[in-house]
Design a protein around this motif. Structure first.
Motif, short mmCIF file in Angstrom:
data_model
loop_
_atom_site.label_atom_id
_atom_site.label_comp_id
_atom_site.label_asym_id
_atom_site.label_seq_id
_atom_site.Cartn_x
_atom_site.Cartn_y
_atom_site.Cartn_z
N LEU A 18 0.83 -1.21 0.00
CA LEU A 18 0.00 0.00 0.00
C LEU A 18 0.86 1.26 0.00
O LEU A 18 0.51 2.27 -0.61
N LEU A 19 2.02 1.18 0.69
CA LEU A 19 2.91 2.32 0.74
C LEU A 19 3.78 2.44 -0.52
O LEU A 19 4.14 3.54 -0.93
N ASP A 20 4.14 1.30 -1.10
CA ASP A 20 5.01 1.29 -2.28
C ASP A 20 4.19 0.83 -3.49
O ASP A 20 4.03 -0.36 -3.74
N ARG A 21 3.66 1.79 -4.25
CA ARG A 21 2.81 1.45 -5.38
C ARG A 21 3.61 0.82 -6.52
O ARG A 21 3.08 -0.01 -7.27
N VAL A 22 4.88 1.19 -6.65
CA VAL A 22 5.71 0.62 -7.71
C VAL A 22 5.90 -0.88 -7.47
O VAL A 22 5.78 -1.70 -8.39
N ALA A 23 6.19 -1.24 -6.24
CA ALA A 23 6.37 -2.66 -5.92
C ALA A 23 5.06 -3.43 -6.10
O ALA A 23 5.07 -4.59 -6.55
N ARG A 24 3.95 -2.79 -5.79
CA ARG A 24 2.66 -3.47 -5.97
C ARG A 24 2.38 -3.72 -7.44
O ARG A 24 1.91 -4.80 -7.82
N ARG A 25 2.70 -2.76 -8.28
CA ARG A 25 2.47 -2.95 -9.71
C ARG A 25 3.38 -4.03 -10.29
O ARG A 25 2.96 -4.85 -11.11
N LYS A 26 4.64 -4.06 -9.84
CA LYS A 26 5.56 -5.09 -10.33
C LYS A 26 5.12 -6.47 -9.88
O LYS A 26 5.23 -7.44 -10.63
N LEU A 27 4.66 -6.57 -8.65
CA LEU A 27 4.20 -7.87 -8.16
C LEU A 27 2.96 -8.33 -8.92
O LEU A 27 2.83 -9.53 -9.24
#
Length: 539
Positions: free
Chosen positions: A319-328
């Motif tokens: 939730l805090l790191d949107r870039v990591a969420r998109r990559k995952l």
């Protein structure tokens, strides 16, 4: 006068109760040293002449007899407290207390409930009874538990008086822990660091992060959770959130140095309820429905809490790191991608064939397996990575498994200068070897593989107990606790794709397999020999 009971008469019992191996009806021991030789009143009587002794007995008869009975009852109460404090197998507590009461000639009844033992002492002559409630908690302490068993056997075999044994138990209960807090925290660090590459495919870098998480977990468990009742209620959830949040943050680094699955699974290995579920399964199998069902439900809810905490920690970081969420999300979509090609065809000749149509459609589907995308046990491991980012080779298990077994025994408070420590390590290594061989031939069946490993543990432990005079329970605990993370790794790891229900199901499958294996081995060992009516459930 009681009848003379011999060892061979234990097979002729009309009772269907499963007795303790040290029960007087099995061993044939008769009580002869009920009184303590150092009793003050008894020594006073020996110094008196006949007339003075008779006058003193008439005045002190009731008081003297009551004091002697109080010593025996006090020993039974302290024995019950010691067994619960040091983590004795709960399905055998009632039979051990009954055997001790029988040899001490105390009319007593015992009821064991989760966290409570009810002791009722009766007197037929006076027509009264006395009930005690013993409520205490504790954790597994193999060294102290072995000493309790030695004291219990010395009393049941009529070698030590009840008063002396009660003093020994009192000193054992009030003694400080075998190892200080900093050593126990260091052991927790080493255990998680070793189990990370061994069971969950972690790399050399992952094991240090998992060990650091276990170090923090152990310190909070030994210090903060014991001092604050409020924090103790949410301790497991908070530490699972912390470990999962840290693991997800490190795994989101662009260079993919760390693996989320390995770190999060190995980091919380110290709070898994494997032993609790195992105890409940053994109680259910021994027809103790009340304790077994209560502990089983609690352990399942506890496991769901851990899965819930892992999921919250991972989702909170994403939730805090949107870039990591998109990559995952893109990675998950890539792993689930299926390439399909479709088309039509028409026959180009006039051959008449009723079985083959003249025209139709075709579709080719290509699924990319995870290993073709450099995914090894849920971790991104391309061949271009250096050695410290790769999984450990197979030959390292010959070093890690004995070391992990040794440290696991020490973490459960086993003295390092003990005769049983090498036996524990040998049984644990044998179970791991059997488990790996079985997993090579049986795929995706963690329950069957765990049952085969548990069968090896039970066979070696019971043979060691019967042929060499050791304690079966303490020698088998290390191997059984080793099977829990090993079995979960075969079931896909503790994270189980973030679904707490899957974690609970995997834990149940592994534990039931361990229970079945233990019972099969004990039934095989106790088929031969003279003590066929003894307690089969010696674990």
């Amino acid at each position: 006068m009681r009848s003379r009971i011999r060892r061979k008469d234990s097979t002729n019992s009309n009772s269907s109760d499963l007795l303790d191996p040290d029960d007087p009806r099995v061993t044939g021991v008769t009580a002869q040293n009920l009184e303590d030789a150092a009793d003050i009143d008894k020594n006073v009587l020996r110094t008196m002449d006949y007339k003075s002794r008779r006058k003193h007995l008439m005045r002190m008869k009731i008081e003297f007899n009551v004091t002697s009975m109080i010593n025996r009852q006090e020993f039974l109460l302290k024995l019950a407290r010691a067994l619960m404090t040091f983590g004795a197998p709960s399905h055998r507590i009632e039979s051990q207390l009954t055997a001790a009461a029988r040899i001490l000639e105390v009319e007593a009844e015992f009821i064991h409930l989760p966290g409570v033992i009810i002791c009722s002492f009766g007197d037929q002559e006076l027509g009264c009874s006395e009930t005690h409630f013993i409520k205490c908690g504790g954790r597994l302490s193999l060294g102290a538990l072995h000493k309790v068993h030695v004291i219990y056997r010395s009393v049941v075999h009529d070698e030590v008086s009840a008063k002396e044994a009660a003093e020994k138990l009192d000193a054992l209960i009030n003694a400080p822990p075998l190892y200080p807090i900093w050593i126990r925290c260091l052991l927790a660090f080493c255990l998680s660091a070793l189990i990370c590459p061994l069971a969950f495919g972690g790399s050399f870098l992952d094991m240090w992060i998992a060990g650091a998480g276990a170090l923090i977990l152990s310190y909070l468990q030994l210090c903060a959770a014991t001092k604050s009742a409020i924090y103790a209620n949410v301790f497991e959830i908070t530490i699972a959130i912390f470990v999962s949040f840290t693991a997800r943050g490190l795994s989101s680094i662009r260079s993919h140095l760390f693996c989320y699955t390995a770190i999060s699974s190995a980091g919380i290995i110290g709070i898994l309820p494997g032993y609790l579920i195992l105890s409940s399964s053994l109680e259910l199998a021994s027809k103790n429905i009340v304790c077994g069902s209560v502990k089983m439900v609690y352990a399942l809810i506890y496991t769901l809490f851990l899965g819930f905490g892992l999921q919250i920690g991972s989702d909170f970081y994403l939730l805090l790191d949107r870039v990591a969420r998109r990559k995952l999300f893109d990675l998950s979509a890539t792993l689930n991608t299926v390439s399909a090609l479709s088309g039509t065809w028409t026959a180009d000749n006039n051959t008449q064939n009723t079985s083959v149509p003249a025209s139709g459609t075709w579709t080719f589907v290509q699924v990319v397996p995870p290993h073709m995308m450099d995914i090894v046990e849920g971790c991104y491991r391309p061949s271009s990575f250096p050695w410290y980012l790769q999984p450990f080779p197979v030959w390292t298990a010959f070093i890690i498994v004995p070391l992990f077994s040794l440290l696991s025994s020490l973490a459960n408070l086993q003295p390092w200068r003990s005769r049983q420590l090498p036996v524990m390590v040998f049984i644990s290594c044998s179970s791991y070897a059997t488990n790996k061989i079985a997993n090579h031939y049986i795929f995706n069946r963690s329950d069957v593989v765990s049952a085969i490993g548990a069968f090896t543990i039970g066979l070696l432990g019971n043979v060691y107990s019967r042929k060499m005079g050791g304690t079966a329970f303490t020698s088998m605990v290390t191997g059984v606790l080793f099977l829990v993370p090993s079995g979960l790794s075969q079931a896909g790891g503790i994270t189980a794709n973030g679904n707490g229900i899957d974690i609970g199901g995997a834990m149940i499958a592994v534990t039931i397999g361990i229970t079945v294996g233990l019972f099969m081995s004990q039934a095989l060992v106790y088929t031969f020999g003279t003590r066929k009516n003894a307690a089969v459930f010696s674990f």
